[in-house]
Motif scaffolding. Structure first.
Motif, PDB file in Angstrom:
ATOM      1  N   ALA A  66       0.815  -1.221   0.000  1.00  0.00           N
ATOM      2  CA  ALA A  66       0.000   0.000   0.000  1.00  0.00           C
ATOM      3  C   ALA A  66       0.849   1.272   0.000  1.00  0.00           C
ATOM      4  O   ALA A  66       0.686   2.154   0.845  1.00  0.00           O
ATOM      5  CB  ALA A  66      -0.956  -0.005   1.200  1.00  0.00           C
ATOM      6  N   PHE A  67       1.730   1.383  -0.950  1.00  0.00           N
ATOM      7  CA  PHE A  67       2.485   2.631  -1.114  1.00  0.00           C
ATOM      8  C   PHE A  67       1.489   3.760  -1.419  1.00  0.00           C
ATOM      9  O   PHE A  67       0.663   3.630  -2.329  1.00  0.00           O
ATOM     10  CB  PHE A  67       3.482   2.508  -2.256  1.00  0.00           C
ATOM     11  N   PRO A  68       1.578   4.873  -0.701  1.00  0.00           N
ATOM     12  CA  PRO A  68       0.592   5.945  -0.925  1.00  0.00           C
ATOM     13  C   PRO A  68       0.808   6.747  -2.196  1.00  0.00           C
ATOM     14  O   PRO A  68      -0.087   7.458  -2.651  1.00  0.00           O
ATOM     15  CB  PRO A  68       0.752   6.833   0.310  1.00  0.00           C
ATOM     16  N   GLY A  69       2.002   6.673  -2.769  1.00  0.00           N
ATOM     17  CA  GLY A  69       2.283   7.431  -3.983  1.00  0.00           C
ATOM     18  C   GLY A  69       2.967   8.758  -3.693  1.00  0.00           C
ATOM     19  O   GLY A  69       2.899   9.300  -2.580  1.00  0.00           O
ATOM     20  N   LEU A  70       3.626   9.293  -4.704  1.00  0.00           N
ATOM     21  CA  LEU A  70       4.328  10.572  -4.586  1.00  0.00           C
ATOM     22  C   LEU A  70       3.441  11.701  -5.092  1.00  0.00           C
ATOM     23  O   LEU A  70       2.727  11.544  -6.079  1.00  0.00           O
ATOM     24  CB  LEU A  70       5.632  10.534  -5.389  1.00  0.00           C
ATOM     25  N   PRO A  71       3.476  12.850  -4.431  1.00  0.00           N
ATOM     26  CA  PRO A  71       2.631  13.971  -4.857  1.00  0.00           C
ATOM     27  C   PRO A  71       3.115  14.573  -6.168  1.00  0.00           C
ATOM     28  O   PRO A  71       4.292  14.466  -6.516  1.00  0.00           O
ATOM     29  CB  PRO A  71       2.780  14.971  -3.707  1.00  0.00           C
ATOM     30  N   PRO A  72       2.230  15.227  -6.913  1.00  0.00           N
ATOM     31  CA  PRO A  72       2.639  15.869  -8.168  1.00  0.00           C
ATOM     32  C   PRO A  72       3.552  17.059  -7.894  1.00  0.00           C
ATOM     33  O   PRO A  72       3.530  17.650  -6.808  1.00  0.00           O
ATOM     34  CB  PRO A  72       1.312  16.319  -8.779  1.00  0.00           C
ATOM     35  N   LEU A  73       4.357  17.387  -8.881  1.00  0.00           N
ATOM     36  CA  LEU A  73       5.267  18.531  -8.756  1.00  0.00           C
ATOM     37  C   LEU A  73       4.630  19.778  -9.364  1.00  0.00           C
ATOM     38  O   LEU A  73       3.842  19.707 -10.299  1.00  0.00           O
ATOM     39  CB  LEU A  73       6.590  18.219  -9.467  1.00  0.00           C
ATOM     40  N   ASP A  74       5.009  20.922  -8.820  1.00  0.00           N
ATOM     41  CA  ASP A  74       4.458  22.205  -9.260  1.00  0.00           C
ATOM     42  C   ASP A  74       5.322  22.790 -10.368  1.00  0.00           C
ATOM     43  O   ASP A  74       6.518  23.035 -10.165  1.00  0.00           O
ATOM     44  CB  ASP A  74       4.398  23.168  -8.078  1.00  0.00           C
ATOM     45  N   THR A  75       4.738  23.006 -11.531  1.00  0.00           N
ATOM     46  CA  THR A  75       5.456  23.656 -12.633  1.00  0.00           C
ATOM     47  C   THR A  75       4.924  25.063 -12.907  1.00  0.00           C
ATOM     48  O   THR A  75       5.437  25.758 -13.793  1.00  0.00           O
ATOM     49  CB  THR A  75       5.332  22.819 -13.922  1.00  0.00           C
ATOM     50  N   GLU A  76       3.912  25.475 -12.159  1.00  0.00           N
ATOM     51  CA  GLU A  76       3.274  26.769 -12.420  1.00  0.00           C
ATOM     52  C   GLU A  76       3.973  27.934 -11.733  1.00  0.00           C
ATOM     53  O   GLU A  76       3.834  29.085 -12.139  1.00  0.00           O
ATOM     54  CB  GLU A  76       1.812  26.723 -11.962  1.00  0.00           C
ATOM     55  N   GLY A  77       4.716  27.648 -10.665  1.00  0.00           N
ATOM     56  CA  GLY A  77       5.335  28.741  -9.909  1.00  0.00           C
ATOM     57  C   GLY A  77       6.702  29.152 -10.413  1.00  0.00           C
ATOM     58  O   GLY A  77       7.358  29.996  -9.799  1.00  0.00           O
ATOM     59  N   PHE A  78       7.152  28.573 -11.517  1.00  0.00           N
ATOM     60  CA  PHE A  78       8.490  28.862 -12.042  1.00  0.00           C
ATOM     61  C   PHE A  78       8.664  30.342 -12.352  1.00  0.00           C
ATOM     62  O   PHE A  78       7.815  30.974 -12.960  1.00  0.00           O
ATOM     63  CB  PHE A  78       8.732  28.048 -13.311  1.00  0.00           C
ATOM     64  N   ARG A  79       9.792  30.886 -11.894  1.00  0.00           N
ATOM     65  CA  ARG A  79      10.149  32.265 -12.226  1.00  0.00           C
ATOM     66  C   ARG A  79      11.572  32.261 -12.779  1.00  0.00           C
ATOM     67  O   ARG A  79      12.519  31.859 -12.100  1.00  0.00           O
ATOM     68  CB  ARG A  79      10.042  33.165 -11.006  1.00  0.00           C
ATOM     69  N   PRO A  80      11.752  32.676 -14.028  1.00  0.00           N
ATOM     70  CA  PRO A  80      13.082  32.614 -14.661  1.00  0.00           C
ATOM     71  C   PRO A  80      14.101  33.430 -13.880  1.00  0.00           C
ATOM     72  O   PRO A  80      13.760  34.447 -13.262  1.00  0.00           O
ATOM     73  CB  PRO A  80      12.841  33.211 -16.050  1.00  0.00           C
ATOM     74  N   PRO A  81      15.355  33.003 -13.885  1.00  0.00           N
ATOM     75  CA  PRO A  81      16.391  33.809 -13.225  1.00  0.00           C
ATOM     76  C   PRO A  81      16.550  35.139 -13.937  1.00  0.00           C
ATOM     77  O   PRO A  81      16.340  35.244 -15.151  1.00  0.00           O
ATOM     78  CB  PRO A  81      17.651  32.944 -13.353  1.00  0.00           C
TER      79      PRO A  81
END
Length: 356
Positions: A333-348
């Motif tokens: 019963a591995f609960p799984g890994l949460p999704p990653l956020d790609t919306e908050g990206f701010r370019p250097p």
């Protein structure tokens, strides 16, 4: 009578037993004992590090077998010395051997963080998770001296850029502060590679990687700190480590792993003769059976590079491994890994910019 360095010989602390020739070299060299050889073959080989000025940072792929389309490798070669490493053939591109050279003659990429910053600042750059590293281990011993991986993580945190990590090195815990900060923003996943719980086997299979118990403690520490962590049971070696599949999954789940995956042993190009020679040196009584089972999973060959087959294999034995994994994964019963956020990206910020 001593043998030349490139003749097969198991050396303490190293995985490969010899240096196969560079496949791009215009000539081939063979060692012959003519009765005059006097130079003693060293039992230990020192690690050498060369510098490379990085011209780019990200490597791109379109493989349907991989969960990422870009990766970043701070180093070329890997001192962990895993005999099965699928990345060994890439060392030939640098006029080096995929054998002992791959684990003793390393290349550190100078200026990599600056190149990454430039690439992330490109107007057309689309944010997707970067896999660190893919063709090497970002937390091999050289990282303790160079610190390139830590600087990469710091840049990605500043840019709010998601990253995935696969490692078998305990040095990852040095960067727990950065990983915690990334995890708070849903920007990181860490997969700890597990091959065997047998410390004796590990010492010759992955001579300079962290011990099995240490890797389980890495999973535990990361999980306790809130860093999404899973285990990658890889590679599964038929006839050598496959009997540990369920125990590896149970141990990683108990340590706090949220998910798990597996991959079958791959033997591309020079890895096949290197692995077979390693078997003859360390497990001669199993060598024939192990290679027979591998070929049964690869359509009668040492390797099958086809998409859809290279990670899992085919045939009865490969299907049985997949069924065993799925059943154990479901039972635990591995609960799984949460999704990653790609919306908050701010370019250097690029040079000359004064304001956000």
């Amino acid at each position: 009578m001593a043998r030349p360095r490139d003749q097969a010989l198991a050396r303490k602390g190293r995985g490969a037993t010899f240096d196969p020739p560079n496949r791009f070299a215009p000539t081939r060299r063979a060692s012959v004992d003519d009765g005059w050889w006097q130079e003693a073959v060293p039992e230990r080989l020192a690690t050498e590090v060369a510098e490379e000025r990085a011209r780019s940072a990200l490597a791109w792929n379109r493989s349907p077998d991989l969960p990422f389309d870009r990766s970043l490798n701070p180093y070329r070669g890997c001192e962990h010395g895993c005999i099965y490493c699928y990345a060994r053939p890439s060392h030939a591109y640098w006029d080096l051997s995929p054998g002992l050279d791959f684990e003793t003659r390393l290349i550190a990429r100078h200026g990599l963080v600056e190149r990454l910053e430039e690439e992330l600042a490109q107007p057309r750059y689309a944010c997707r998770p970067i896999n660190l590293a893919g063709n090497t281990d970002a937390y091999q011993p050289l990282e303790a001296e160079r610190g390139t991986t830590r600087r990469v993580l710091a840049l990605l945190l500043d840019c709010r850029h998601p990253v995935t990590l696969v490692t078998k090195g305990a040095l990852v815990l040095r960067d727990l502060d950065l990983l915690e900060a990334l995890a708070e923003r849903r920007l990181v996943r860490v997969m700890v590679s597990l091959t065997s719980l047998d410390a004796t086997l590990k010492r010759v299979l992955e001579p300079r990687a962290a011990a099995p118990g240490t890797r389980l403690r890495v999973i535990e520490r990361l999980s306790e700190a809130g860093v999404p962590t899973g285990s990658l049971i890889s590679p599964v070696i038929p006839g050598l480590t496959d009997h540990e599949l369920e125990r590896l999954l149970s141990a990683s789940r108990e340590a706090g792993a949220r998910d798990a995956g597996w991959m079958l042993l791959r033997l591309p190009r020079e890895v096949a003769p290197l692995f077979e020679d390693w078997l003859r040196h360390h497990y001669p009584e199993r060598a024939a059976r192990v290679m027979s089972l591998i070929r049964q999973c690869r359509g009668g060959r040492d390797h099958d590079a086809r998409f859809g087959h290279r990670m899992r294999g085919q045939g009865v034995f490969a299907e049985l491994l997949d069924q065993r994994f799925r059943q154990a994964h479901r039972r635990l019963a591995f609960p799984g890994l949460p999704p990653l956020d790609t919306e908050g990206f701010r370019p250097p910020r690029r040079q000359g910019e004064l304001f956000d």
